[in-house]
Design a protein around this motif. Sequence first.
Motif, PDB file in Angstrom:
ATOM      1  N   ARG A   1      20.156  -9.386   6.652  1.00 54.98           N
ATOM      2  CA  ARG A   1      21.142  -8.302   6.764  1.00 54.98           C
ATOM      3  C   ARG A   1      20.440  -7.036   7.265  1.00 54.98           C
ATOM      4  O   ARG A   1      20.488  -5.983   6.642  1.00 54.98           O
ATOM      5  N   LEU A   2      19.802  -7.142   8.393  1.00 54.37           N
ATOM      6  CA  LEU A   2      19.044  -6.026   8.964  1.00 54.37           C
ATOM      7  C   LEU A   2      19.982  -5.053   9.667  1.00 54.37           C
ATOM      8  O   LEU A   2      20.826  -5.447  10.477  1.00 54.37           O
ATOM      9  N   HIS A   3      19.819  -3.789   9.325  1.00 56.55           N
ATOM     10  CA  HIS A   3      20.624  -2.745   9.976  1.00 56.55           C
ATOM     11  C   HIS A   3      20.035  -2.441  11.344  1.00 56.55           C
ATOM     12  O   HIS A   3      18.846  -2.665  11.588  1.00 56.55           O
ATOM     13  N   HIS A   4      20.887  -1.894  12.227  1.00 60.92           N
ATOM     14  CA  HIS A   4      20.390  -1.613  13.581  1.00 60.92           C
ATOM     15  C   HIS A   4      19.744  -0.237  13.680  1.00 60.92           C
ATOM     16  O   HIS A   4      19.105   0.080  14.694  1.00 60.92           O
ATOM     17  N   ALA A   5      19.916   0.625  12.653  1.00 58.97           N
ATOM     18  CA  ALA A   5      19.324   1.970  12.724  1.00 58.97           C
ATOM     19  C   ALA A   5      18.963   2.443  11.316  1.00 58.97           C
ATOM     20  O   ALA A   5      19.761   2.315  10.383  1.00 58.97           O
ATOM     21  N   TYR A   6      17.754   2.969  11.190  1.00 63.22           N
ATOM     22  CA  TYR A   6      17.279   3.516   9.917  1.00 63.22           C
ATOM     23  C   TYR A   6      16.868   4.966  10.136  1.00 63.22           C
ATOM     24  O   TYR A   6      16.354   5.328  11.204  1.00 63.22           O
ATOM     25  N   ILE A   7      17.096   5.799   9.114  1.00 66.52           N
ATOM     26  CA  ILE A   7      16.607   7.173   9.175  1.00 66.52           C
ATOM     27  C   ILE A   7      15.818   7.451   7.896  1.00 66.52           C
ATOM     28  O   ILE A   7      16.289   7.205   6.785  1.00 66.52           O
ATOM     29  N   LEU A   8      14.582   7.916   8.063  1.00 67.64           N
ATOM     30  CA  LEU A   8      13.667   8.177   6.958  1.00 67.64           C
ATOM     31  C   LEU A   8      13.496   9.684   6.816  1.00 67.64           C
ATOM     32  O   LEU A   8      13.193  10.370   7.795  1.00 67.64           O
ATOM     33  N   THR A   9      13.686  10.189   5.609  1.00 73.05           N
ATOM     34  CA  THR A   9      13.557  11.625   5.400  1.00 73.05           C
ATOM     35  C   THR A   9      12.690  11.897   4.182  1.00 73.05           C
ATOM     36  O   THR A   9      12.615  11.096   3.253  1.00 73.05           O
ATOM     37  N   GLY A  10      12.023  13.035   4.186  1.00 70.29           N
ATOM     38  CA  GLY A  10      11.137  13.424   3.090  1.00 70.29           C
ATOM     39  C   GLY A  10      10.210  14.533   3.556  1.00 70.29           C
ATOM     40  O   GLY A  10      10.193  14.906   4.733  1.00 70.29           O
TER      41      GLY A  10
ATOM     42  N   ASP B   1       0.817  -1.218   0.000  1.00 75.22           N
ATOM     43  CA  ASP B   1       0.000   0.000   0.000  1.00 75.22           C
ATOM     44  C   ASP B   1       0.849   1.266   0.000  1.00 75.22           C
ATOM     45  O   ASP B   1       0.330   2.366  -0.192  1.00 75.22           O
ATOM     46  N   LEU B   2       2.146   1.114   0.251  1.00 79.94           N
ATOM     47  CA  LEU B   2       3.028   2.278   0.351  1.00 79.94           C
ATOM     48  C   LEU B   2       3.349   2.763  -1.061  1.00 79.94           C
ATOM     49  O   LEU B   2       4.057   2.089  -1.821  1.00 79.94           O
ATOM     50  N   LEU B   3       2.828   3.920  -1.419  1.00 80.10           N
ATOM     51  CA  LEU B   3       2.921   4.400  -2.800  1.00 80.10           C
ATOM     52  C   LEU B   3       4.214   5.172  -3.055  1.00 80.10           C
ATOM     53  O   LEU B   3       4.666   5.960  -2.225  1.00 80.10           O
ATOM     54  N   GLY B   4       4.800   4.927  -4.208  1.00 81.35           N
ATOM     55  CA  GLY B   4       5.921   5.743  -4.678  1.00 81.35           C
ATOM     56  C   GLY B   4       7.239   5.515  -3.985  1.00 81.35           C
ATOM     57  O   GLY B   4       8.162   6.318  -4.152  1.00 81.35           O
ATOM     58  N   GLN B   5       7.394   4.448  -3.187  1.00 83.78           N
ATOM     59  CA  GLN B   5       8.629   4.212  -2.440  1.00 83.78           C
ATOM     60  C   GLN B   5       9.197   2.841  -2.792  1.00 83.78           C
ATOM     61  O   GLN B   5       9.543   2.041  -1.922  1.00 83.78           O
ATOM     62  N   ASP B   6       9.308   2.569  -4.063  1.00 86.66           N
ATOM     63  CA  ASP B   6       9.732   1.240  -4.520  1.00 86.66           C
ATOM     64  C   ASP B   6      11.151   0.898  -4.078  1.00 86.66           C
ATOM     65  O   ASP B   6      11.441  -0.249  -3.726  1.00 86.66           O
ATOM     66  N   ALA B   7      12.062   1.876  -4.092  1.00 89.15           N
ATOM     67  CA  ALA B   7      13.452   1.612  -3.714  1.00 89.15           C
ATOM     68  C   ALA B   7      13.548   1.180  -2.257  1.00 89.15           C
ATOM     69  O   ALA B   7      14.287   0.247  -1.914  1.00 89.15           O
ATOM     70  N   LEU B   8      12.805   1.856  -1.393  1.00 85.71           N
ATOM     71  CA  LEU B   8      12.805   1.505   0.031  1.00 85.71           C
ATOM     72  C   LEU B   8      12.274   0.087   0.234  1.00 85.71           C
ATOM     73  O   LEU B   8      12.865  -0.722   0.963  1.00 85.71           O
ATOM     74  N   VAL B   9      11.157  -0.227  -0.400  1.00 88.20           N
ATOM     75  CA  VAL B   9      10.547  -1.554  -0.233  1.00 88.20           C
ATOM     76  C   VAL B   9      11.484  -2.643  -0.729  1.00 88.20           C
ATOM     77  O   VAL B   9      11.652  -3.688  -0.080  1.00 88.20           O
ATOM     78  N   GLN B  10      12.145  -2.407  -1.867  1.00 89.92           N
ATOM     79  CA  GLN B  10      13.046  -3.406  -2.423  1.00 89.92           C
ATOM     80  C   GLN B  10      14.250  -3.628  -1.507  1.00 89.92           C
ATOM     81  O   GLN B  10      14.696  -4.762  -1.292  1.00 89.92           O
ATOM     82  N   THR B  11      14.790  -2.539  -0.944  1.00 93.89           N
ATOM     83  CA  THR B  11      15.940  -2.659  -0.043  1.00 93.89           C
ATOM     84  C   THR B  11      15.581  -3.461   1.202  1.00 93.89           C
ATOM     85  O   THR B  11      16.333  -4.346   1.621  1.00 93.89           O
ATOM     86  N   LEU B  12      14.441  -3.145   1.807  1.00 94.53           N
ATOM     87  CA  LEU B  12      14.021  -3.875   3.010  1.00 94.53           C
ATOM     88  C   LEU B  12      13.714  -5.336   2.686  1.00 94.53           C
ATOM     89  O   LEU B  12      14.012  -6.232   3.491  1.00 94.53           O
TER      90      LEU B  12
ATOM     91  N   LEU C   1      12.402   9.299   1.187  1.00 97.59           N
ATOM     92  CA  LEU C   1      11.061   9.036   0.666  1.00 97.59           C
ATOM     93  C   LEU C   1      10.701  10.120  -0.350  1.00 97.59           C
ATOM     94  O   LEU C   1      10.809  11.325  -0.053  1.00 97.59           O
ATOM     95  N   GLN C   2      10.296   9.694  -1.533  1.00100.15           N
ATOM     96  CA  GLN C   2      10.073  10.613  -2.641  1.00100.15           C
ATOM     97  C   GLN C   2       8.690  11.264  -2.565  1.00100.15           C
ATOM     98  O   GLN C   2       7.745  10.709  -2.018  1.00100.15           O
ATOM     99  N   ARG C   3       8.619  12.476  -3.127  1.00101.41           N
ATOM    100  CA  ARG C   3       7.313  13.102  -3.324  1.00101.41           C
ATOM    101  C   ARG C   3       6.470  12.218  -4.243  1.00101.41           C
ATOM    102  O   ARG C   3       6.992  11.612  -5.180  1.00101.41           O
ATOM    103  N   LEU C   4       5.186  12.183  -3.996  1.00101.90           N
ATOM    104  CA  LEU C   4       4.302  11.404  -4.853  1.00101.90           C
ATOM    105  C   LEU C   4       3.956  12.226  -6.093  1.00101.90           C
ATOM    106  O   LEU C   4       3.656  13.422  -6.000  1.00101.90           O
ATOM    107  N   SER C   5       3.998  11.590  -7.235  1.00104.37           N
ATOM    108  CA  SER C   5       3.654  12.274  -8.482  1.00104.37           C
ATOM    109  C   SER C   5       2.148  12.534  -8.536  1.00104.37           C
ATOM    110  O   SER C   5       1.366  11.937  -7.783  1.00104.37           O
TER     111      SER C   5
ATOM    112  N   ASP D   1       1.096  18.979  -3.639  1.00105.14           N
ATOM    113  CA  ASP D   1       2.547  19.123  -3.769  1.00105.14           C
ATOM    114  C   ASP D   1       3.297  17.859  -3.336  1.00105.14           C
ATOM    115  O   ASP D   1       4.292  17.920  -2.613  1.00105.14           O
ATOM    116  N   GLY D   2       2.791  16.697  -3.755  1.00107.06           N
ATOM    117  CA  GLY D   2       3.494  15.444  -3.499  1.00107.06           C
ATOM    118  C   GLY D   2       3.216  14.796  -2.170  1.00107.06           C
ATOM    119  O   GLY D   2       3.787  13.750  -1.854  1.00107.06           O
ATOM    120  N   SER D   3       2.332  15.366  -1.363  1.00104.92           N
ATOM    121  CA  SER D   3       2.029  14.835  -0.031  1.00104.92           C
ATOM    122  C   SER D   3       0.682  14.117  -0.052  1.00104.92           C
ATOM    123  O   SER D   3      -0.357  14.729  -0.327  1.00104.92           O
TER     124      SER D   3
END
Length: 594
Positions: free
Chosen positions: A45-54, A26-37, A189-193, A225-227
């Motif tokens: 190979r789970l990291h111990h800390a994540y930072i999400l920005t957008g 359901d998470l729209l427009g964040q394909d790179a994040l989903v693929q990485t996780l 996290l990218q702006r939504l088109s 505006d992408g939100s």
Amino acid sequence: MAAEDATNNNQYVVLARKYRPQTFEDLLGQDALVQTLTNAIKNNRLHHAYILTGIRGVGKTTTARLIARALNCTGLDGKGGPTIHPCGVCENCKAIAAGRHIDVLELDAASRTGVDDIRELLDGVRYKPTNARYKIYIIDEVHMLSKGAFNALLKTLEEPPSHVKFIFATTEIRKVPVTILSRCQRFDLQRLSIDTLLQLFHKVLNSENIKADEEALQMVARAADGSARDGLSMLDQAIVLGDGKIKTETVIEMIGLADRTQTLDLFEALSQGNVDKVLKNLEGQYKNGANPLIILQDLINVTHMLTKVKIVPNALNGEMLSENDRQLCIKLSQSLSVAVLSRMWQMLLKGLSELNISPLPMDALEMILIRVAYSANLPTPAEILEQVKKNSDSIVINTKESFRAAPEVKASQTAEVISINKNIPVDKPQDKALVQPQPTSEQDKVLPCPFGKIDELVQYLEAHKKMLLLYALKNDVSVEDFGNWHIKLALSEKAQTDFINNLQKVLQEATGRSWEIEVRKGPVGETLADKEAAVIEADKRSAAENPLVKAILSEFKGARIDTVTRKASASGTSESDDEEEQEATSTVNYDEEE
């Protein structure tokens, strides 16, 4: 898309909360994040800390909760491991979704910024989770933590226990210390088109069984505006105002948008320079509640749309263009050039800053559009130059006669330029300045000096990249005598103390013997740099007398001659008693007035 349960059946849940994503699908427009996780969980190979920005409303906190569910899901049988597809029915999934899980702690850094708050939070790090697989700390707006709080977090963040995961969210990634960023895996996290937002709106409205005008949805998508959260909040408001239906008129009134048809008419009047029609259109839109800033932004959008269609005609078939937009593009794309559209773009963009600082926005907007409309009938620089060439008696700039009046320019000063432009071999001093054995006193009497003139020494320094010494020779001294192994110069106070030693060393390397350098301290006369500047200014004055250059300078207000380049004439170099006859080409720079 699963909807969140309301705590009370009679309580209304806003669309932004009701349709918050419950799975990564359901998470729209964040394909790179989903693929990485997905790959991290699959390969353990789970990291111990994540930072999400957008920007606001793209799903940072929602993503943090989804990650928490993915890491702690136990599956339907209670024996599952971390998965990118959390079941949503196990106790951990339901508790995290409801925000009441004891091992998933959320902290709002905007309200708890101090070091004591972080220390209190970290006191529980050493304890293993009670019910979940991992103890997860979610810190929202992490950039608002104090310096002390960040420092308290550093050590634990670098080497946390294996059962602890940190997830940070921020809209201001630049305010987060690099010491924190270097310890986290970052996701932007990218702006939504607009297309993605429209898909979301259609899905939500179909679930709610609400009808909407397509043009109204496009307006909301652009205003969001992408939100996603901003867009759904505006949909909520439009539904209430429209009494259960989203209408174009309602959205225009709600957001303060100008009527698109009126905006297109306004742009057409601007492009035709019809000031009277521009002001009447603007007055009508303002009476209907249009915001001056929105009108200006819409005009900028139309300018971009037309320019894009002008350059890429296939853009006319884009799905985002309404029929009115398409008709305007067809009508104006042939009559408006890219140069005119670029000028309108620049003037409208400049008007944005004027509008923002003006105490009377409507008056400021009128002045901006009057200026744009006035410029519509002005020719472009290319058109002016073409007209000047047609009206000029001379097309080729040939100022060899004019240069005769300039200060004497020796052949040595232009030899290198002539050689480059016409491939005429010229004996350069660097070819002569080979290191030779130390001559005897008998040889001194007959051995010619490799450097006959100071200009040859300058060319040698340029060729061998002796830039510091070259600068000092040109600017810090005045050469009074040069030649026959002897230099006499006046040394200024700003010259480096080792200048004479460096000069002697270079001369020794270049010629194979030492030179006699006579130094006089005191007032410095005309330096080499002064002489070069005088020649350049004389060249510019001479070039300015050419008929074509005169015509260009008179047509382009604020124009100036920037450079004058000497080159050999078509027949080669013809020497005269005083100087070489040459052609010169001049480069004219200008600043276009609005």
